[in-house]
Scaffold this motif. Sequence first.
Motif, PDB file in Angstrom:
ATOM      1  N   ALA A  41       0.824  -1.211   0.000  1.00 55.95           N
ATOM      2  CA  ALA A  41       0.000   0.000   0.000  1.00 55.95           C
ATOM      3  C   ALA A  41       0.858   1.262   0.000  1.00 55.95           C
ATOM      4  CB  ALA A  41      -0.932   0.006   1.211  1.00 55.95           C
ATOM      5  N   GLU A  42       2.065   1.170   0.555  1.00 57.52           N
ATOM      6  CA  GLU A  42       2.979   2.311   0.580  1.00 57.52           C
ATOM      7  C   GLU A  42       3.845   2.379  -0.674  1.00 57.52           C
ATOM      8  OE1 GLU A  42       3.142   4.723   2.701  1.00 57.52           O
ATOM      9  OE2 GLU A  42       2.061   3.994   4.456  1.00 57.52           O
ATOM     10  N   GLY A  43       3.627   1.434  -1.603  1.00 60.20           N
ATOM     11  CA  GLY A  43       4.396   1.435  -2.840  1.00 60.20           C
ATOM     12  C   GLY A  43       5.774   0.815  -2.725  1.00 60.20           C
ATOM     13  N   ARG A  44       6.004   0.041  -1.699  1.00 61.72           N
ATOM     14  CA  ARG A  44       7.297  -0.608  -1.476  1.00 61.72           C
ATOM     15  C   ARG A  44       7.213  -2.074  -1.896  1.00 61.72           C
ATOM     16  NH1 ARG A  44      11.146   2.794  -1.066  1.00 61.72           N
ATOM     17  NH2 ARG A  44      12.393   1.316   0.127  1.00 61.72           N
ATOM     18  N   ASP A  45       8.339  -2.641  -2.285  1.00 58.43           N
ATOM     19  CA  ASP A  45       8.412  -4.048  -2.678  1.00 58.43           C
ATOM     20  C   ASP A  45       9.345  -4.767  -1.711  1.00 58.43           C
ATOM     21  OD1 ASP A  45       8.086  -6.397  -4.111  1.00 58.43           O
ATOM     22  OD2 ASP A  45       9.680  -5.915  -5.528  1.00 58.43           O
ATOM     23  N   ALA A  46       8.866  -4.972  -0.501  1.00 55.90           N
ATOM     24  CA  ALA A  46       9.693  -5.567   0.552  1.00 55.90           C
ATOM     25  C   ALA A  46       9.573  -7.087   0.546  1.00 55.90           C
ATOM     26  CB  ALA A  46       9.266  -5.030   1.911  1.00 55.90           C
ATOM     27  N   ASN A  47      10.664  -7.744   0.848  1.00 59.02           N
ATOM     28  CA  ASN A  47      10.673  -9.186   1.061  1.00 59.02           C
ATOM     29  C   ASN A  47      10.500  -9.394   2.562  1.00 59.02           C
ATOM     30  OD1 ASN A  47      11.070 -11.955   0.949  1.00 59.02           O
ATOM     31  ND2 ASN A  47      13.290 -11.786   0.884  1.00 59.02           N
ATOM     32  N   ILE A  48       9.334  -9.871   2.963  1.00 58.46           N
ATOM     33  CA  ILE A  48       9.027 -10.056   4.386  1.00 58.46           C
ATOM     34  C   ILE A  48       8.893 -11.546   4.652  1.00 58.46           C
ATOM     35  CG2 ILE A  48       7.350  -9.594   6.202  1.00 58.46           C
ATOM     36  CD1 ILE A  48       6.747  -6.949   4.676  1.00 58.46           C
ATOM     37  N   ARG A  49       9.602 -12.025   5.674  1.00 61.30           N
ATOM     38  CA  ARG A  49       9.609 -13.452   5.964  1.00 61.30           C
ATOM     39  C   ARG A  49       9.511 -13.700   7.472  1.00 61.30           C
ATOM     40  NH1 ARG A  49      14.395 -11.413   5.124  1.00 61.30           N
ATOM     41  NH2 ARG A  49      16.169 -12.013   6.390  1.00 61.30           N
ATOM     42  N   VAL A  50       9.210 -14.932   7.817  1.00 62.12           N
ATOM     43  CA  VAL A  50       9.107 -15.361   9.215  1.00 62.12           C
ATOM     44  C   VAL A  50      10.297 -16.273   9.502  1.00 62.12           C
ATOM     45  CG1 VAL A  50       7.729 -16.684  10.855  1.00 62.12           C
ATOM     46  CG2 VAL A  50       6.590 -15.212   9.190  1.00 62.12           C
ATOM     47  N   GLU A  51      11.023 -15.975  10.588  1.00 63.90           N
ATOM     48  CA  GLU A  51      12.187 -16.773  10.982  1.00 63.90           C
ATOM     49  C   GLU A  51      12.025 -17.268  12.417  1.00 63.90           C
ATOM     50  OE1 GLU A  51      15.551 -14.170  10.629  1.00 63.90           O
ATOM     51  OE2 GLU A  51      15.599 -14.342   8.449  1.00 63.90           O
ATOM     52  N   ARG A  52      12.303 -18.530  12.635  1.00 64.01           N
ATOM     53  CA  ARG A  52      12.273 -19.078  13.994  1.00 64.01           C
ATOM     54  C   ARG A  52      13.506 -18.593  14.754  1.00 64.01           C
ATOM     55  NH1 ARG A  52      10.202 -23.223  17.333  1.00 64.01           N
ATOM     56  NH2 ARG A  52      11.777 -23.848  18.814  1.00 64.01           N
ATOM     57  N   VAL A  53      13.303 -18.252  16.021  1.00 63.49           N
ATOM     58  CA  VAL A  53      14.388 -17.772  16.875  1.00 63.49           C
ATOM     59  C   VAL A  53      14.455 -18.679  18.100  1.00 63.49           C
ATOM     60  CG1 VAL A  53      15.216 -15.830  18.238  1.00 63.49           C
ATOM     61  CG2 VAL A  53      13.946 -15.411  16.138  1.00 63.49           C
ATOM     62  N   ASP A  54      15.641 -19.148  18.413  1.00 64.00           N
ATOM     63  CA  ASP A  54      15.822 -19.956  19.620  1.00 64.00           C
ATOM     64  C   ASP A  54      16.083 -19.025  20.800  1.00 64.00           C
ATOM     65  OD1 ASP A  54      15.520 -22.448  18.382  1.00 64.00           O
ATOM     66  OD2 ASP A  54      17.587 -22.397  17.680  1.00 64.00           O
TER      67      ASP A  54
END
Length: 91
Positions: A41-54
């Motif tokens: 919606a802001e006109g950005r092309d971000a790569n957003i991901r989910v990462e597990r954290v110990d």
Amino acid sequence: MSVRIDGDALFQQVMATPQVEAAVHDQAVKIAQKARRLSTAEGRDANIRVERVDVPSGRVSYNVVSDDVDGEYGNAEMRRLRTLRRAAGGD
């Protein structure tokens, strides 16, 4: 007769259950989806991901991460969008 309950051991057992891990992961996925919508919606092309954290305490944790540093934090030419913070319900 007294009963001793080890709260730390109980906490770690609960955190190790598949149900808790799935619920925490599902919440992280929902935040990532919202962050993607906000970024688009802001006109950005971000790569957003989910990462597990110990986490040493045994707590189940996932981070939602974006590669759009300028969009997230802003710079001299661009205002700060804070898509991850807004997606997580902050500010």
